[in-house]
Design a protein around this motif. Sequence first.
Motif, PDB file in Angstrom:
ATOM      1  N   LEU A   4      61.697  37.609  44.981  1.00 41.41           N
ATOM      2  CA  LEU A   4      59.698  38.061  44.788  1.00 41.41           C
ATOM      3  C   LEU A   4      59.291  37.633  43.915  1.00 41.41           C
ATOM      4  O   LEU A   4      59.933  36.843  42.834  1.00 41.41           O
ATOM      5  CB  LEU A   4      59.885  39.320  44.535  1.00 41.41           C
ATOM      6  N   LEU A   5      58.355  36.637  44.388  1.00 46.51           N
ATOM      7  CA  LEU A   5      57.307  36.009  43.732  1.00 46.51           C
ATOM      8  C   LEU A   5      56.314  36.638  42.899  1.00 46.51           C
ATOM      9  O   LEU A   5      55.700  37.707  44.306  1.00 46.51           O
ATOM     10  CB  LEU A   5      57.057  34.570  44.188  1.00 46.51           C
ATOM     11  N   PHE A   6      55.617  36.348  41.785  1.00 45.11           N
ATOM     12  CA  PHE A   6      54.645  37.749  41.369  1.00 45.11           C
ATOM     13  C   PHE A   6      53.310  36.009  40.788  1.00 45.11           C
ATOM     14  O   PHE A   6      54.045  35.564  40.314  1.00 45.11           O
ATOM     15  CB  PHE A   6      54.798  38.151  40.214  1.00 45.11           C
ATOM     16  N   PHE A   7      52.603  36.388  40.955  1.00 50.61           N
ATOM     17  CA  PHE A   7      51.676  35.311  41.077  1.00 50.61           C
ATOM     18  C   PHE A   7      50.555  35.943  40.801  1.00 50.61           C
ATOM     19  O   PHE A   7      49.477  37.522  41.144  1.00 50.61           O
ATOM     20  CB  PHE A   7      50.769  34.331  41.976  1.00 50.61           C
ATOM     21  N   GLN A   8      49.630  35.780  39.725  1.00 51.70           N
ATOM     22  CA  GLN A   8      48.323  35.913  39.057  1.00 51.70           C
ATOM     23  C   GLN A   8      47.206  34.627  38.666  1.00 51.70           C
ATOM     24  O   GLN A   8      47.337  34.292  37.691  1.00 51.70           O
ATOM     25  CB  GLN A   8      48.652  36.445  37.760  1.00 51.70           C
ATOM     26  N   CYS A   9      45.692  34.604  39.379  1.00 52.39           N
ATOM     27  CA  CYS A   9      44.654  33.327  38.564  1.00 52.39           C
ATOM     28  C   CYS A   9      44.260  33.817  37.231  1.00 52.39           C
ATOM     29  O   CYS A   9      43.808  34.893  36.862  1.00 52.39           O
ATOM     30  CB  CYS A   9      44.088  33.526  39.773  1.00 52.39           C
ATOM     31  N   ASP A  10      44.787  33.275  36.073  1.00 56.02           N
ATOM     32  CA  ASP A  10      44.198  33.148  35.159  1.00 56.02           C
ATOM     33  C   ASP A  10      43.195  32.484  34.945  1.00 56.02           C
ATOM     34  O   ASP A  10      42.342  33.513  34.355  1.00 56.02           O
ATOM     35  CB  ASP A  10      45.622  32.763  34.398  1.00 56.02           C
ATOM     36  N   ILE A  11      42.842  31.277  35.234  1.00 59.71           N
ATOM     37  CA  ILE A  11      41.221  31.068  35.179  1.00 59.71           C
ATOM     38  C   ILE A  11      41.383  30.327  36.862  1.00 59.71           C
ATOM     39  O   ILE A  11      41.864  29.777  37.800  1.00 59.71           O
ATOM     40  CB  ILE A  11      41.740  29.469  35.041  1.00 59.71           C
ATOM     41  N   GLU A  12      40.189  30.717  37.457  1.00 58.84           N
ATOM     42  CA  GLU A  12      40.530  30.556  38.758  1.00 58.84           C
ATOM     43  C   GLU A  12      39.397  29.018  39.179  1.00 58.84           C
ATOM     44  O   GLU A  12      38.895  28.941  38.807  1.00 58.84           O
ATOM     45  CB  GLU A  12      38.865  31.806  39.657  1.00 58.84           C
ATOM     46  N   PRO A  13      39.624  28.696  40.468  1.00 57.11           N
ATOM     47  CA  PRO A  13      39.678  27.326  40.484  1.00 57.11           C
ATOM     48  C   PRO A  13      38.203  27.206  41.356  1.00 57.11           C
ATOM     49  O   PRO A  13      38.362  28.171  41.620  1.00 57.11           O
ATOM     50  CB  PRO A  13      41.317  27.077  41.898  1.00 57.11           C
ATOM     51  N   LYS A  14      37.461  26.830  41.222  1.00 56.85           N
ATOM     52  CA  LYS A  14      35.892  26.557  41.851  1.00 56.85           C
ATOM     53  C   LYS A  14      36.187  25.464  42.569  1.00 56.85           C
ATOM     54  O   LYS A  14      35.298  24.949  43.212  1.00 56.85           O
ATOM     55  CB  LYS A  14      34.885  25.683  40.645  1.00 56.85           C
ATOM     56  N   ASP A  15      37.286  24.350  42.864  1.00 58.04           N
ATOM     57  CA  ASP A  15      37.599  23.301  43.902  1.00 58.04           C
ATOM     58  C   ASP A  15      38.539  23.468  44.466  1.00 58.04           C
ATOM     59  O   ASP A  15      39.418  22.588  43.304  1.00 58.04           O
ATOM     60  CB  ASP A  15      37.141  22.032  43.237  1.00 58.04           C
ATOM     61  N   THR A  23      49.973  27.767  58.538  1.00 59.56           N
ATOM     62  CA  THR A  23      50.171  28.078  57.135  1.00 59.56           C
ATOM     63  C   THR A  23      48.331  28.337  56.950  1.00 59.56           C
ATOM     64  O   THR A  23      47.645  27.599  57.424  1.00 59.56           O
ATOM     65  CB  THR A  23      49.785  26.907  56.286  1.00 59.56           C
ATOM     66  N   VAL A  24      48.463  29.401  56.351  1.00 57.91           N
ATOM     67  CA  VAL A  24      47.352  30.271  56.062  1.00 57.91           C
ATOM     68  C   VAL A  24      46.450  30.100  54.916  1.00 57.91           C
ATOM     69  O   VAL A  24      47.607  29.580  54.006  1.00 57.91           O
ATOM     70  CB  VAL A  24      46.659  31.711  57.251  1.00 57.91           C
ATOM     71  N   GLN A  25      45.714  30.368  53.933  1.00 56.11           N
ATOM     72  CA  GLN A  25      45.122  30.112  52.527  1.00 56.11           C
ATOM     73  C   GLN A  25      43.936  31.152  52.293  1.00 56.11           C
ATOM     74  O   GLN A  25      43.344  31.623  53.399  1.00 56.11           O
ATOM     75  CB  GLN A  25      44.609  29.003  52.227  1.00 56.11           C
ATOM     76  N   PHE A  26      43.657  32.049  51.798  1.00 58.37           N
ATOM     77  CA  PHE A  26      42.946  32.317  51.505  1.00 58.37           C
ATOM     78  C   PHE A  26      42.284  31.961  49.286  1.00 58.37           C
ATOM     79  O   PHE A  26      42.583  30.889  49.129  1.00 58.37           O
ATOM     80  CB  PHE A  26      43.535  33.830  50.061  1.00 58.37           C
ATOM     81  N   ASP A  27      40.976  32.452  49.508  1.00 57.70           N
ATOM     82  CA  ASP A  27      40.728  31.269  48.082  1.00 57.70           C
ATOM     83  C   ASP A  27      41.054  32.412  46.353  1.00 57.70           C
ATOM     84  O   ASP A  27      40.175  33.671  46.756  1.00 57.70           O
ATOM     85  CB  ASP A  27      38.748  31.592  48.035  1.00 57.70           C
ATOM     86  N   TRP A  28      41.684  32.034  45.437  1.00 58.37           N
ATOM     87  CA  TRP A  28      41.628  32.984  44.338  1.00 58.37           C
ATOM     88  C   TRP A  28      40.290  33.871  44.091  1.00 58.37           C
ATOM     89  O   TRP A  28      39.688  31.943  43.657  1.00 58.37           O
ATOM     90  CB  TRP A  28      42.435  31.724  43.313  1.00 58.37           C
ATOM     91  N   ARG A  29      40.540  34.558  42.838  1.00 60.31           N
ATOM     92  CA  ARG A  29      39.792  35.061  42.249  1.00 60.31           C
ATOM     93  C   ARG A  29      40.044  35.306  40.569  1.00 60.31           C
ATOM     94  O   ARG A  29      41.921  35.509  40.799  1.00 60.31           O
ATOM     95  CB  ARG A  29      38.766  35.976  42.433  1.00 60.31           C
ATOM     96  N   GLU A  30      39.612  35.168  39.910  1.00 62.64           N
ATOM     97  CA  GLU A  30      40.483  35.126  38.603  1.00 62.64           C
ATOM     98  C   GLU A  30      40.362  37.202  38.568  1.00 62.64           C
ATOM     99  O   GLU A  30      39.560  37.688  38.695  1.00 62.64           O
ATOM    100  CB  GLU A  30      39.163  35.373  37.588  1.00 62.64           C
ATOM    101  N   GLY A  31      42.217  36.845  38.274  1.00 58.68           N
ATOM    102  CA  GLY A  31      42.439  38.314  37.962  1.00 58.68           C
ATOM    103  C   GLY A  31      43.806  38.830  39.237  1.00 58.68           C
ATOM    104  O   GLY A  31      44.119  39.660  39.390  1.00 58.68           O
ATOM    105  N   ASP A  32      43.304  37.519  40.225  1.00 55.25           N
ATOM    106  CA  ASP A  32      44.046  38.121  41.527  1.00 55.25           C
ATOM    107  C   ASP A  32      46.145  38.369  41.120  1.00 55.25           C
ATOM    108  O   ASP A  32      45.770  37.740  40.611  1.00 55.25           O
ATOM    109  CB  ASP A  32      43.482  37.168  42.995  1.00 55.25           C
TER     110      ASP A  32
END
Length: 342
Positions: A131-142, A294-303
Amino acid sequence: MPIGKFARLDSGETGGATATDLVRRTAYNEEQLPLAFEADADVDLAAWVREHREELRADLYRHGALLFRSPTKPDFDAVVEAFSGQLVDYAGGAAIRSRVGKTTYTASEYPEDLDIRQHSEFCYSHDWPMLLFFQCDIEPKDRGQTPLTDNRTLMRAIPEDIRRQFAERELLYVRGYGYNRTWQRSYETDSREEVEELCRAEGRTVEWIGDDQLRTSERRPAIARHPVTGDEVWFNYAHGFHISRMDSGIRDALSTSPDDTDEQLWPNNVFWGDGSDIDADVITVVNDIVEKHTVQFDWREGDILIVDNMLAAHGRRPFSGPRRILLKIAESYRSVVGGAQA
């Protein structure tokens, strides 16, 4: 592509106003990778995950990755503990990371203008986190997405003749540690003896070169079977480690000498299991298929993103500006196959 509210995770039913209805399933692409859950602000996400852990496990095995999104930033430690308390260390991994606290790491610190190819953590090793757990601490804008690829889909998509070669010949991964990626940082110790002990436990061959430089090698299968679902998965990093796919930026980031001329300590390379060269054209075919699926989504802070490391590969898109993604890893493969789920 909304899927709607649900009263129970496994039914998709809608009903009266229950606490469960405050979390909604959402899919961001046709593959439903990741399967997303959007929570209302007043939901204690950690408590909710703990309450629905078994259903969420089933969802993870079905989809390969789960994304949790909330208007308020969830407690990363608490959510991970609610889903799995069996955390493991990253020592010996191929990426450049920094430890943040006791059990948390930064996501890869390769230069931000580089694309990191799809991979499963420690697929080049004899043991790996499930298992891998990721959290977006600072949301990328680009850009800066963490793309995902279903490893079961890759097994069906890669041509049979190439699949057969990989299955029969296996792979030999060779890594050098020196100027930028030092063995001290990678293994989180200054002791050669500790490195040798860890590598021996992993079935990894150690060779000391010169005064204080390290080269390791390990032979691994290219295809694996998930110990819980029984799915056969494409589980290797030949298309990322092979010398023909080494971006100049990655090479610079991992260089083992100031001018990067020491062939004995090339940062990463992969061969057929007997040490013979893999044709670059084969690697190109595999890489193109991986990218296609490959697919992707855009990060939001806290995700918070949970990835089954065998069922789904992940990567990183280039970015500019601030971006900080945190990582925890859990449940070693050996602990799973040695337990009741084996």
